[in-house]
Design a protein around this motif. Structure first.
Motif, PDB file in Angstrom:
ATOM      1  N   LEU A   1      23.556  33.962  -5.239  1.00 13.69           N
ATOM      2  CA  LEU A   1      23.420  34.022  -4.578  1.00 13.69           C
ATOM      3  C   LEU A   1      22.456  35.425  -4.237  1.00 13.69           C
ATOM      4  O   LEU A   1      22.680  36.336  -5.379  1.00 13.69           O
ATOM      5  CB  LEU A   1      24.593  35.354  -3.455  1.00 13.69           C
ATOM      6  N   ARG A   2      21.603  35.581  -3.695  1.00 13.37           N
ATOM      7  CA  ARG A   2      20.473  37.023  -3.344  1.00 13.37           C
ATOM      8  C   ARG A   2      20.657  37.144  -1.826  1.00 13.37           C
ATOM      9  O   ARG A   2      20.556  36.297  -0.899  1.00 13.37           O
ATOM     10  CB  ARG A   2      18.833  36.216  -3.926  1.00 13.37           C
ATOM     11  N   VAL A   3      20.597  38.588  -1.598  1.00 14.39           N
ATOM     12  CA  VAL A   3      21.012  39.139  -0.093  1.00 14.39           C
ATOM     13  C   VAL A   3      19.560  39.718  -0.053  1.00 14.39           C
ATOM     14  O   VAL A   3      18.879  41.174  -0.978  1.00 14.39           O
ATOM     15  CB  VAL A   3      22.279  39.726  -0.137  1.00 14.39           C
TER      16      VAL A   3
ATOM     17  N   GLY B   1      21.082  26.929  -6.433  1.00 18.15           N
ATOM     18  CA  GLY B   1      22.319  26.346  -7.931  1.00 18.15           C
ATOM     19  C   GLY B   1      22.849  24.917  -6.719  1.00 18.15           C
ATOM     20  O   GLY B   1      22.703  25.029  -6.073  1.00 18.15           O
ATOM     21  N   GLU B   2      23.977  25.382  -8.026  1.00 13.15           N
ATOM     22  CA  GLU B   2      24.994  24.297  -7.033  1.00 13.15           C
ATOM     23  C   GLU B   2      26.241  25.111  -6.894  1.00 13.15           C
ATOM     24  O   GLU B   2      27.313  25.834  -7.283  1.00 13.15           O
ATOM     25  CB  GLU B   2      25.865  23.400  -8.485  1.00 13.15           C
ATOM     26  N   ILE B   3      26.235  24.647  -5.282  1.00 12.98           N
ATOM     27  CA  ILE B   3      27.776  25.399  -4.575  1.00 12.98           C
ATOM     28  C   ILE B   3      28.697  24.303  -4.811  1.00 12.98           C
ATOM     29  O   ILE B   3      29.215  23.270  -3.751  1.00 12.98           O
ATOM     30  CB  ILE B   3      27.163  26.092  -3.308  1.00 12.98           C
ATOM     31  N   ASP B   4      29.256  24.950  -5.461  1.00 14.18           N
ATOM     32  CA  ASP B   4      30.744  24.409  -6.169  1.00 14.18           C
ATOM     33  C   ASP B   4      31.888  25.312  -5.406  1.00 14.18           C
ATOM     34  O   ASP B   4      32.481  26.002  -5.425  1.00 14.18           O
ATOM     35  CB  ASP B   4      30.869  23.241  -7.193  1.00 14.18           C
ATOM     36  N   ILE B   5      32.636  24.628  -6.783  1.00 17.80           N
ATOM     37  CA  ILE B   5      34.192  25.410  -5.755  1.00 17.80           C
ATOM     38  C   ILE B   5      33.994  26.266  -7.455  1.00 17.80           C
ATOM     39  O   ILE B   5      34.320  27.785  -6.668  1.00 17.80           O
ATOM     40  CB  ILE B   5      35.503  24.428  -6.565  1.00 17.80           C
ATOM     41  N   ALA B   6      33.447  26.874  -8.284  1.00 15.51           N
ATOM     42  CA  ALA B   6      33.256  27.741  -8.862  1.00 15.51           C
ATOM     43  C   ALA B   6      32.097  28.607  -8.675  1.00 15.51           C
ATOM     44  O   ALA B   6      32.787  29.820  -8.503  1.00 15.51           O
ATOM     45  CB  ALA B   6      32.877  27.688  -9.931  1.00 15.51           C
ATOM     46  N   ALA B   7      31.317  28.172  -7.639  1.00 16.64           N
ATOM     47  CA  ALA B   7      30.455  28.837  -7.112  1.00 16.64           C
ATOM     48  C   ALA B   7      30.272  29.934  -5.770  1.00 16.64           C
ATOM     49  O   ALA B   7      30.450  31.073  -5.404  1.00 16.64           O
ATOM     50  CB  ALA B   7      29.232  27.945  -6.688  1.00 16.64           C
TER      51      ALA B   7
ATOM     52  N   ILE C   1      19.362  24.984  -3.218  1.00 16.16           N
ATOM     53  CA  ILE C   1      20.444  24.609  -3.497  1.00 16.16           C
ATOM     54  C   ILE C   1      20.039  23.396  -4.125  1.00 16.16           C
ATOM     55  O   ILE C   1      19.183  22.450  -3.556  1.00 16.16           O
ATOM     56  CB  ILE C   1      21.422  24.973  -2.773  1.00 16.16           C
ATOM     57  N   GLU C   2      20.891  22.818  -5.433  1.00 18.53           N
ATOM     58  CA  GLU C   2      20.767  21.268  -5.622  1.00 18.53           C
ATOM     59  C   GLU C   2      22.416  20.835  -5.728  1.00 18.53           C
ATOM     60  O   GLU C   2      21.878  19.693  -5.223  1.00 18.53           O
ATOM     61  CB  GLU C   2      20.204  21.960  -7.725  1.00 18.53           C
ATOM     62  N   PHE C   3      23.327  21.605  -5.223  1.00 23.28           N
ATOM     63  CA  PHE C   3      24.290  20.586  -5.051  1.00 23.28           C
ATOM     64  C   PHE C   3      24.776  21.885  -4.218  1.00 23.28           C
ATOM     65  O   PHE C   3      25.158  22.259  -3.777  1.00 23.28           O
ATOM     66  CB  PHE C   3      25.345  20.548  -6.831  1.00 23.28           C
ATOM     67  N   PHE C   4      25.769  20.611  -3.603  1.00 20.72           N
ATOM     68  CA  PHE C   4      26.804  21.035  -1.972  1.00 20.72           C
ATOM     69  C   PHE C   4      28.011  20.541  -1.576  1.00 20.72           C
ATOM     70  O   PHE C   4      27.842  19.422  -1.199  1.00 20.72           O
ATOM     71  CB  PHE C   4      25.524  21.711  -0.821  1.00 20.72           C
ATOM     72  N   ASP C   5      28.761  20.653  -2.313  1.00 23.90           N
ATOM     73  CA  ASP C   5      30.602  19.942  -1.857  1.00 23.90           C
ATOM     74  C   ASP C   5      30.599  20.960  -0.902  1.00 23.90           C
ATOM     75  O   ASP C   5      30.448  21.717  -0.091  1.00 23.90           O
ATOM     76  CB  ASP C   5      30.628  20.194  -2.764  1.00 23.90           C
ATOM     77  N   CYS C   6      32.330  20.536  -0.927  1.00 20.10           N
ATOM     78  CA  CYS C   6      33.215  20.954   0.477  1.00 20.10           C
ATOM     79  C   CYS C   6      33.874  22.439   0.919  1.00 20.10           C
ATOM     80  O   CYS C   6      33.969  22.645   1.374  1.00 20.10           O
ATOM     81  CB  CYS C   6      34.597  20.372   0.358  1.00 20.10           C
ATOM     82  N   SER C   7      33.418  22.867  -1.017  1.00 14.38           N
ATOM     83  CA  SER C   7      33.633  24.227  -0.904  1.00 14.38           C
ATOM     84  C   SER C   7      32.543  25.068  -0.647  1.00 14.38           C
ATOM     85  O   SER C   7      32.819  26.041   0.032  1.00 14.38           O
ATOM     86  CB  SER C   7      33.243  24.864  -2.514  1.00 14.38           C
ATOM     87  N   GLY C   8      31.544  24.356  -0.540  1.00 14.81           N
ATOM     88  CA  GLY C   8      30.348  25.088   0.709  1.00 14.81           C
ATOM     89  C   GLY C   8      30.444  25.002   1.634  1.00 14.81           C
ATOM     90  O   GLY C   8      29.985  26.542   3.254  1.00 14.81           O
ATOM     91  N   LEU C   9      30.604  23.334   2.574  1.00 15.53           N
ATOM     92  CA  LEU C   9      31.116  23.772   3.734  1.00 15.53           C
ATOM     93  C   LEU C   9      32.260  25.040   4.086  1.00 15.53           C
ATOM     94  O   LEU C   9      31.829  25.294   5.378  1.00 15.53           O
ATOM     95  CB  LEU C   9      31.799  22.144   4.180  1.00 15.53           C
ATOM     96  N   ARG C  10      33.374  24.887   3.553  1.00 15.39           N
ATOM     97  CA  ARG C  10      34.010  26.224   4.023  1.00 15.39           C
ATOM     98  C   ARG C  10      33.178  27.511   3.977  1.00 15.39           C
ATOM     99  O   ARG C  10      33.629  28.136   4.660  1.00 15.39           O
ATOM    100  CB  ARG C  10      35.086  25.764   2.787  1.00 15.39           C
ATOM    101  N   LEU C  11      33.204  27.741   2.517  1.00 10.32           N
ATOM    102  CA  LEU C  11      32.172  29.227   3.263  1.00 10.32           C
ATOM    103  C   LEU C  11      31.339  29.101   4.509  1.00 10.32           C
ATOM    104  O   LEU C  11      31.608  30.066   5.117  1.00 10.32           O
ATOM    105  CB  LEU C  11      31.142  28.985   1.983  1.00 10.32           C
ATOM    106  N   LEU C  12      30.957  28.582   4.521  1.00 11.04           N
ATOM    107  CA  LEU C  12      30.008  28.364   5.634  1.00 11.04           C
ATOM    108  C   LEU C  12      30.760  28.323   6.988  1.00 11.04           C
ATOM    109  O   LEU C  12      30.296  29.114   8.273  1.00 11.04           O
ATOM    110  CB  LEU C  12      29.088  26.612   5.983  1.00 11.04           C
TER     111      LEU C  12
END
Length: 130
Positions: free
Chosen positions: A16-18, A31-37, A63-74
């Motif tokens: 993340l950069r703000v 990068g990869e937006i997964d559960i750890a990210a 981003i290079e990868f985006f899973d359900c953890s990213g969806l929850r963040l959004l």
């Protein structure tokens, strides 16, 4: 009236950069937006979305990868911003991420824009309940 200059900031995490740009807080995910990210990003996202009337742009172009953890963040970011009377815009061009957003129906709540310029130039609207 001259547009406000962009204020650059150092990355808060490796994902993340703000920065501030024309009255908006721009959150660039990397990068990869997964559960750890997501665990890394959530506190920063909560801090930014907690401000009354916040104008937020989430930029997913790096981003290079985006899973359900990213969806929850959004979804969480959108909910928090609306609860505080703010606005949230999404920038996304990655075909697979766009597909995930469409399949899950998130694009109905948070349409993806193709460029940061398009997100920053959109007129402010009165937020609906969802």
């Amino acid at each position: 009236m001259r547009p406000e200059p962009r204020q650059e900031s150092a990355p808060l995490t490796r994902h993340l950069r703000v920065r501030e740009d024309r009255g908006h807080t721009v959150l660039e995910f990397h990068g990869e937006i997964d559960i750890a990210a997501a665990a890394e990003l959530a506190p920063q996202l909560d801090r930014v979305t907690d401000r009354p009337g916040a104008r937020i742009v989430i930029d997913l172009r790096n981003i290079e990868f985006f899973d359900c953890s990213g969806l929850r963040l959004l979804y969480r970011a959108r909910t928090r911003v609306l609860e505080h009377g703010g606005t949230l815009r999404l920038v996304c061009t990655h075909p697979l991420t766009l597909r995930v957003l469409r399949v899950t129906g998130l694009t109905r709540l948070l349409p993806a824009l193709p460029t940061l310029e398009a997100a920053l130039a959109q007129p402010e609207t009165t937020p609906g309940p969802w």
